[in-house]
Design a protein around this motif. Structure first.
Motif, PDB file in Angstrom:
ATOM      1  N   MET A   1       0.955  -1.122   0.089  1.00 13.94           N
ATOM      2  CA  MET A   1      -0.151   0.168   0.020  1.00 13.94           C
ATOM      3  C   MET A   1       0.671   1.119  -0.134  1.00 13.94           C
ATOM      4  N   ILE A   2       0.410   2.338  -0.864  1.00 11.90           N
ATOM      5  CA  ILE A   2       1.250   3.535  -0.803  1.00 11.90           C
ATOM      6  C   ILE A   2       0.091   4.648  -0.465  1.00 11.90           C
ATOM      7  N   ARG A   3       0.661   5.808   0.071  1.00 10.99           N
ATOM      8  CA  ARG A   3      -0.200   6.880   0.157  1.00 10.99           C
ATOM      9  C   ARG A   3       0.009   8.100  -0.565  1.00 10.99           C
ATOM     10  N   ILE A   4      -0.882   8.624  -1.342  1.00 12.67           N
ATOM     11  CA  ILE A   4      -0.515   9.853  -1.951  1.00 12.67           C
ATOM     12  C   ILE A   4      -1.264  10.867  -1.462  1.00 12.67           C
ATOM     13  N   TYR A  47      -6.115  13.946   1.213  1.00  9.95           N
ATOM     14  CA  TYR A  47      -6.581  15.179   0.425  1.00  9.95           C
ATOM     15  C   TYR A  47      -6.093  16.491   1.292  1.00  9.95           C
ATOM     16  N   LEU A  48      -5.079  17.208   0.819  1.00  6.03           N
ATOM     17  CA  LEU A  48      -4.435  18.347   1.656  1.00  6.03           C
ATOM     18  C   LEU A  48      -4.480  19.451   0.690  1.00  6.03           C
ATOM     19  N   ARG A  49      -4.328  20.712   1.496  1.00  6.38           N
ATOM     20  CA  ARG A  49      -3.954  21.775   0.983  1.00  6.38           C
ATOM     21  C   ARG A  49      -2.708  21.803   0.234  1.00  6.38           C
ATOM     22  N   ASP A  50      -2.540  22.525  -0.917  1.00 10.54           N
ATOM     23  CA  ASP A  50      -1.149  22.221  -1.649  1.00 10.54           C
ATOM     24  C   ASP A  50      -0.001  22.530  -0.909  1.00 10.54           C
ATOM     25  N   ASP A  51      -0.313  23.840  -0.068  1.00  9.15           N
ATOM     26  CA  ASP A  51       0.967  24.196   0.664  1.00  9.15           C
ATOM     27  C   ASP A  51       1.366  23.150   1.767  1.00  9.15           C
ATOM     28  N   ASP A  52       0.599  22.217   2.204  1.00  4.01           N
ATOM     29  CA  ASP A  52       0.958  21.180   3.043  1.00  4.01           C
ATOM     30  C   ASP A  52       1.738  19.870   2.373  1.00  4.01           C
ATOM     31  N   ILE A  53       1.531  19.796   1.173  1.00  5.08           N
ATOM     32  CA  ILE A  53       1.891  18.455   0.415  1.00  5.08           C
ATOM     33  C   ILE A  53       3.363  18.179   0.663  1.00  5.08           C
ATOM     34  N   PRO A  54       4.441  19.102   0.419  1.00  7.19           N
ATOM     35  CA  PRO A  54       5.618  19.012   0.473  1.00  7.19           C
ATOM     36  C   PRO A  54       6.220  18.334   1.672  1.00  7.19           C
ATOM     37  N   GLN A  55       5.649  19.185   2.788  1.00 11.25           N
ATOM     38  CA  GLN A  55       6.064  18.735   4.462  1.00 11.25           C
ATOM     39  C   GLN A  55       5.240  17.216   4.563  1.00 11.25           C
ATOM     40  N   ALA A  56       4.203  16.878   4.297  1.00 10.78           N
ATOM     41  CA  ALA A  56       3.489  15.822   4.283  1.00 10.78           C
ATOM     42  C   ALA A  56       4.279  14.841   3.831  1.00 10.78           C
ATOM     43  N   VAL A  57       5.090  14.790   2.404  1.00  7.32           N
ATOM     44  CA  VAL A  57       5.837  13.864   2.107  1.00  7.32           C
ATOM     45  C   VAL A  57       6.887  13.718   2.528  1.00  7.32           C
ATOM     46  N   ALA A  58       7.601  14.954   2.997  1.00  5.95           N
ATOM     47  CA  ALA A  58       9.095  14.927   3.646  1.00  5.95           C
ATOM     48  C   ALA A  58       8.811  14.014   4.937  1.00  5.95           C
ATOM     49  N   MET A  59       7.753  14.297   5.791  1.00  7.74           N
ATOM     50  CA  MET A  59       7.544  13.676   6.995  1.00  7.74           C
ATOM     51  C   MET A  59       7.012  12.236   6.979  1.00  7.74           C
ATOM     52  N   GLY A  60       6.701  11.862   5.720  1.00  6.87           N
ATOM     53  CA  GLY A  60       6.269  10.443   5.690  1.00  6.87           C
ATOM     54  C   GLY A  60       4.580  10.205   6.151  1.00  6.87           C
ATOM     55  N   VAL A  61       4.006  11.475   6.194  1.00  7.47           N
ATOM     56  CA  VAL A  61       2.629  11.233   6.419  1.00  7.47           C
ATOM     57  C   VAL A  61       1.892  10.680   5.115  1.00  7.47           C
ATOM     58  N   ALA A  62       2.638  11.146   4.121  1.00  6.34           N
ATOM     59  CA  ALA A  62       2.120  10.656   2.964  1.00  6.34           C
ATOM     60  C   ALA A  62       3.518  10.250   2.124  1.00  6.34           C
ATOM     61  N   ASP A  63       3.502   9.043   1.093  1.00 10.99           N
ATOM     62  CA  ASP A  63       4.575   8.465   0.845  1.00 10.99           C
ATOM     63  C   ASP A  63       5.055   9.340  -0.417  1.00 10.99           C
ATOM     64  N   ILE A  64       4.005   9.787  -1.310  1.00 10.11           N
ATOM     65  CA  ILE A  64       4.287  10.460  -2.563  1.00 10.11           C
ATOM     66  C   ILE A  64       3.181  11.607  -2.490  1.00 10.11           C
TER      67      ILE A  64
END
Ligand code: PRT
Ligand code: ZN
Length: 283
Positions: A1-4, A47-64
């Motif tokens: 499973m991967i989370r985008i 589903y996130l605000r675009d501003d939060d996506i880079p950090q979510a991915v860097a922290m591993g909250v999402a994988d991609i």
């Protein structure tokens, strides 16, 4: 499973969902949920605000994630840009009141510039040796000069209509952006494999964009000339017709050169030309 992670609503949401759908990945309709599952692919969508996506991915909250390159550059998070997706194209530009005379970048020395992209702008000014006063504001950047909050702006431009409406003129295009697929720095082997599978599908979707499947009847003796008109293709598919001396040729042609190629093929004797939409091109 991967989370985008994709944009919850806004300019990139629709194209992101459409890309997944074209890649054969169906997602439960659940506009109000934060997280939904694919019914036919090992994928979860956050589903996130675009501003939060880079950090979510860097922290591993999402994988991609799918986000504008502008946000990736601004947020300076540790993420890899895996693939450019070709939608959400825009640029971030410096713009000044249209009546002002513009003499070059030195114009900005000592000026107050309003922007939502202070990191990108301060790096640009530092590289160019410009000392300006960068004023960060969250939204409606384009009205800052007319209300006296700033002398100039640094903001996203696509058609340029918003600048014109606000009496501004684009004077420097600083970065070009489009939606990109980003990935966290430490994906497990399993996730890397799922990502590779998704990329393979995305690339097939992209390859088929703007391509047409063309069928035509052609005197068999003209096949060689037809192949010369279509360079860069592996040999086209040729099928004999019941009528002696005639063949049917099947080729894939890019939409941009379609009419030009068809005219050339007609000129050497091609007839009954059928142009069909091409859904996927898998290599
Ligand atoms: O709620 P959330 O924070 O997720 O969304 P948002 O409001 O911050 O972003 P959104 O949905 O407006 O944009 C998401 C992304 O789309 C941006 O980060 C860019 O990567 C990309 N993008 C592409 C654009 C545009 N084109 C664009 N034109 N983002 C914003 N605009 C704005 C521009 O600032 C201008 O004010 O649209 C206006 C119209 O532009 P013109 O030049 O066509 O008039
Ligand atoms: Zn945003």
């Amino acid at each position: 499973m991967i989370r985008i992670a994709i944009q919850a609503k806004g300019r990139l949401n629709e194209d992101s969902v459409a890309l997944l759908a074209e890649a054969g990945i169906s997602i439960e309709e659940s506009r109000r949920k934060l997280l939904s599952q694919s019914t036919d692919f090992p994928l979860e969508v956050l589903y996130l605000r675009d501003d939060d996506i880079p950090q979510a991915v860097a922290m591993g909250v999402a994988d991609i994630g799918i986000v504008g390159l502008n946000e990736v550059e601004e947020k300076r998070q540790k993420v890899d840009i895996v693939h450019r997706l070709g939608f959400g194209k825009c640029r971030i530009s410096l713009a000044i009141p249209k009546a002002e005379e513009y003499t070059g970048l030195e114009y900005f020395n000592g000026k107050k510039v309003a922007t939502s992209y202070p990191v990108i702008l301060s790096q640009f000014f530092a590289e160019k040796g410009i000392k300006a006063d960068i004023h960060e504001i969250a939204g409606s950047v384009e009205i800052a000069p007319s209300v006296g909050m700033a002398d100039a702006i640094f903001d996203i431009v696509s058609s340029g209509g918003t600048l014109v409406t606000n009496g501004l003129r684009e004077v420097e295009k600083v970065i070009f952006s489009e939606a990109v697929l980003i990935a966290g720095p430490a994906l497990s082997e399993e996730k890397k494999q799922i990502l590779a599978q998704m990329l393979f599908r995305f690339e097939s979707v992209e390859r088929s964009r703007g391509m047409k499947y063309v069928l035509m009847n052609l005197p068999t003796e003209k096949i060689e000339s037809a192949v010369k008109i279509l360079p860069g293709m592996k040999s086209p598919t040729i099928l004999p017709l019941a009528q002696e001396g005639w063949s049917s040729m099947h080729v894939v042609i890019g939409e941009k050169e379609l009419w030009d190629k068809i005219e050339q093929l007609k000129a050497i004797g091609a007839e009954d030309i059928l142009v069909l939409a091409l859904e996927k091109m898998i290599r």
